[in-house]
Scaffold this active site. Structure first.
Site, PDB file in Angstrom:
ATOM      1  N   HIS A  53      -6.362  -0.552  -6.910  1.00 30.09           N
ATOM      2  CA  HIS A  53      -6.437   0.526  -7.908  1.00 30.09           C
ATOM      3  C   HIS A  53      -7.122   1.748  -7.306  1.00 30.09           C
ATOM      4  O   HIS A  53      -8.050   2.305  -7.886  1.00 30.09           O
ATOM      5  CB  HIS A  53      -7.192   0.058  -9.155  1.00 30.09           C
ATOM      6  CG  HIS A  53      -6.340  -0.743 -10.096  1.00 30.09           C
ATOM      7  ND1 HIS A  53      -5.179  -0.252 -10.656  1.00 30.09           N
ATOM      8  CD2 HIS A  53      -6.484  -2.006 -10.582  1.00 30.09           C
ATOM      9  CE1 HIS A  53      -4.643  -1.178 -11.443  1.00 30.09           C
ATOM     10  NE2 HIS A  53      -5.405  -2.259 -11.413  1.00 30.09           N
ATOM     11  N   GLU A  57      -6.548  -6.927  -9.240  1.00 29.68           N
ATOM     12  CA  GLU A  57      -5.179  -6.494  -8.973  1.00 29.68           C
ATOM     13  C   GLU A  57      -5.050  -5.769  -7.636  1.00 29.68           C
ATOM     14  O   GLU A  57      -4.568  -4.645  -7.580  1.00 29.68           O
ATOM     15  CB  GLU A  57      -4.691  -5.601 -10.129  1.00 29.68           C
ATOM     16  CG  GLU A  57      -4.676  -6.362 -11.445  1.00 29.68           C
ATOM     17  CD  GLU A  57      -4.133  -5.554 -12.621  1.00 29.68           C
ATOM     18  OE1 GLU A  57      -3.422  -6.156 -13.447  1.00 29.68           O
ATOM     19  OE2 GLU A  57      -4.420  -4.359 -12.733  1.00 29.68           O
ATOM     20  N   ASP A  69     -11.580   4.375 -13.872  1.00 30.55           N
ATOM     21  CA  ASP A  69     -10.987   3.331 -13.030  1.00 30.55           C
ATOM     22  C   ASP A  69      -9.884   3.932 -12.182  1.00 30.55           C
ATOM     23  O   ASP A  69     -10.209   4.541 -11.217  1.00 30.55           O
ATOM     24  CB  ASP A  69     -10.588   2.165 -13.930  1.00 30.55           C
ATOM     25  CG  ASP A  69      -9.525   1.208 -13.526  1.00 30.55           C
ATOM     26  OD1 ASP A  69      -8.688   1.503 -12.698  1.00 30.55           O
ATOM     27  OD2 ASP A  69      -9.539   0.117 -14.063  1.00 30.55           O
TER      28      ASP A  69
HETATM   29  C1  ACM Z   1      -7.513  -5.543 -15.697  1.00 29.64           C
HETATM   30  O1  ACM Z   1      -6.994  -5.555 -16.832  1.00 29.64           O
HETATM   31  N1  ACM Z   1      -6.780  -5.357 -14.623  1.00 29.64           N
HETATM   32  C2  ACM Z   1      -8.935  -5.748 -15.512  1.00 29.64           C
END
Ligand code: ACM
Ligand code: ZN
Length: 594
Positions: free
Chosen positions: A241, A305, A167
């Site tokens: 992100h 986010e 991620d």
């Molecule tokens: C997350 O915890 N931002 C998916």
């Protein structure tokens, strides 16, 4: 359904494994059973294409009409019959056979003079949900491939079928077209080592951290997982992100002249992908290679986010909003009943455009529940993490949803007394609390029942610098979620689960998994009952006694027996432990109460 029968089936060199008429996939499952029994017990089962009425057999029988992951296992003293329609079912039937054998079957060492048998039983079994997963965040801390393999073994033994890899805070997959992703984006200068807010300025470890998987390594991981009927789902985060990607290619941000660094802290960053042609070309190029590596029908595109600050200040983004005719909502949106801004709609445009690209290649997207904001891409599956609401909203709108709600499924949170446990991101979810989660309430709408396709535990790695810490955070709670994914809610039972967990800890020991051992301890809590504050002691270990002292001394098998919540006077230094047959099970836990 499980119906115990009389007697036991003894494993010996005389037993034949009969796979007449089975496919090569099923033969490979039978071979792995033979190999694992040979390795751990030294017993050599024979293979045979025919039954021998004189000798005990383990028969693999293909039977039409069973659920894809379902199986029937019939164990009698002279014969074991494992039936299924699909290889997946055979695989799970073999996992159940392992569960019926001594925990040493999960190890790598050979037990001397093993005298192993399986209890006679009739089992008919199939999972509640088609999606049963764990996410391991290999970005906030990198995991070696060795650990990934062990983790896949843990998923398989608990009959989970999906492994989601993420991620941000480090790019972890080699992309040949964009080499700076791993050359630059896979490293950070240092890492935050204490709570985010507890010290200011924050304290860092001063050590470079990094790592990535080569495409060859990824192929091996995906193939290994597939051999255990596990699909690996990659997550390529967008539009937020994205710091690791922007550190590598700053021209993809709204401020191309800026330079970015892969951060050593956690959380959400203002700088995100700018929705310009160059960015879409880049993401398509990345996804082309990702799709080559990961045959999964799903590709996770993140979507969570993503602050809109950069887009609000960016001439290109504002121009695109105008061009697309996006406007702030003046009335609530039909799907989620909320009013969305034009920048949230720009995110929806971004995700929908990427969805179209992936759909054109035969893949489907999963996104975190923020992809609901500003309008859901037409074929998207939603992963609900900010509680359950996003998943329910998506299901009601006819989209599939996977439930990974914080706090139940956030396995990065504390699972034992936060004051004494190793540092985590926060929160406190015991094994019991995680086990209590039911992804689809009995009274849910039909659409919700139909579209909630499964459950996943998330192991975010902010504070897991080592494999031991990953084991400790993930297990045993991941096992509770595995059971939640497999078992109908009316068949779930905490007392049954915890009695079966005693042996599962032995299996995890055999696999060298360093699970949290709070299960063997006493949790000390205080609660108000009828206006009076009382001390409440609890152990998860089945049928254990709780013994305690109030003077700070270590409890023994002869200390006061806990029977019910109690009040205290003044100051006490409460020390408690769980005992069985006069022996302390775990460690002593203490709390000072005033
Ligand atoms: C997350 O915890 N931002 C998916
Ligand atoms: Zn922009």
């Amino acid at each position: 359904q499980m119906i115990p029968q009389e007697g036991r089936f003894l494993l010996s060199n005389k037993v034949s494994v009969v796979t007449a008429g089975c496919t090569p996939e099923v033969q490979a499952i039978a071979d792995s059973l033979i190999a694992q029994i040979q390795l751990t017990s030294g017993i050599s089962l024979k293979t045979s294409s025919q039954e021998n009425p004189e000798q005990p057999d383990i028969r693999f029988v293909t039977e039409e009409g069973m659920p894809k992951e379902g199986y029937k296992l019939s164990i009698a003293p002279n014969e074991i019959t494992l039936s299924a329609s699909h290889p997946n079912g055979f695989f799970y039937g073999v996992q159940t056979m392992y569960q019926l054998l001594p925990p040493a079957i999960y190890g790598k060492a050979t037990v001397k003079r093993a005298n192993w048998s399986l209890p006679a039983v009739e089992v008919e079994d199939a999972p509640r949900f088609p999606y049963r997963g764990l996410m391991l965040d290999v970005c906030r801390h990198f995991s070696t491939t060795d650990y990934i393999y062990k983790f896949i073994d843990m998923l398989a033994m608990h009959k989970m079928n999906t492994f989601h890899l993420t991620d941000d805070q480090g790019w972890r997959i080699e992309i040949k077209k964009y080499p700076k992703l791993h050359e630059v984006g896979s490293k950070r200068k240092e890492t935050l080592i204490d709570y985010y807010f507890v010290n200011w300025p924050q304290i860092f470890d001063g050590k470079e951290h990094g790592g990535y998987y080569t495409q060859e390594e990824i192929k091996d991981i995906v193939a290994y997982a597939a051999s255990k009927y596990i699909t690996v789902i990659p997550e390529i985060e967008m539009p937020g992100h994205a710091i690791a990607a922007l550190a590598s290619y700053p021209e993809l941000s709204c401020r191309p002249d800026t330079t970015y660094e892969v951060t050593g802290t956690w959380g959400v960053f203002e700088e995100v992908f700018c929705p310009k042609e160059e960015t879409f070309q880049f993401l398509e190029g990345v996804l082309d290679e990702v799709m080559e590596l990961f045959p999964s029908s799903y590709i996770h595109i993140g979507g969570d986010e993503c602050p809109k600050d950069a887009w609000m200040k960016c001439a290109h983004c504002q121009g695109l909003i105008k061009k697309l005719g996006l406007k702030d909502d003046t009335t609530p949106n039909a799907i989620d009943g909320k009013k969305h801004t034009k920048e949230e709609k720009l995110q929806s445009y971004f995700i929908t455009r990427m969805e179209k690209y992936l759909n054109s290649k035969g893949r489907n997207i999963i996104g975190w529940d923020e992809i609901l904001e500003g309008g859901l891409a037409p074929n998207a599956t939603v992963m609900s993490w900010r509680g359950v609401e996003g998943g329910i909203t998506a299901a009601k709108a006819g989209h599939d949803a996977i439930m990974t709600p914080s706090p139940y499924a956030y396995l990065d949170q504390y699972q034992e007394e936060p004051e004494t446990a190793p540092t985590t991101i926060g929160g406190y979810q015991t094994l019991k609390k995680t086990y209590s989660y039911n992804p689809v309430p009995d009274d849910a709408d039909e659409l919700v029942k139909k579209h909630i396709i499964g459950v996943q535990g998330n192991i975010w790695n902010e504070y897991m610098q080592s494999d031991e810490r990953r084991d400790y955070q993930a297990f045993p709670r991941a096992v509770a979620l595995a059971e939640t994914g497999w078992t109908q809610n009316n068949r779930k039972n905490w007392n049954s689960f915890r009695s079966r967990m005693v042996e599962d800890f032995e299996r995890m020991d055999a696999m060298n998994v360093k699970a949290c051992r709070n299960f063997f301890d006493v949790n000390i809590n205080t609660h108000v009952y009828d206006g009076t504050l009382k001390a409440v002691l609890e152990t998860f270990y089945p049928d254990a006694e709780i013994r305690y002292t109030t003077d700070g001394s270590a409890p023994t098998a002869k200390s006061e027996l806990y029977t019910q919540p109690f009040t205290w006077e003044g100051y006490i230094d409460l020390q408690a432990a769980a005992f069985k047959n006069g022996k302390m099970l775990g460690k002593v836990n203490g709390k000072k109460l005033y």
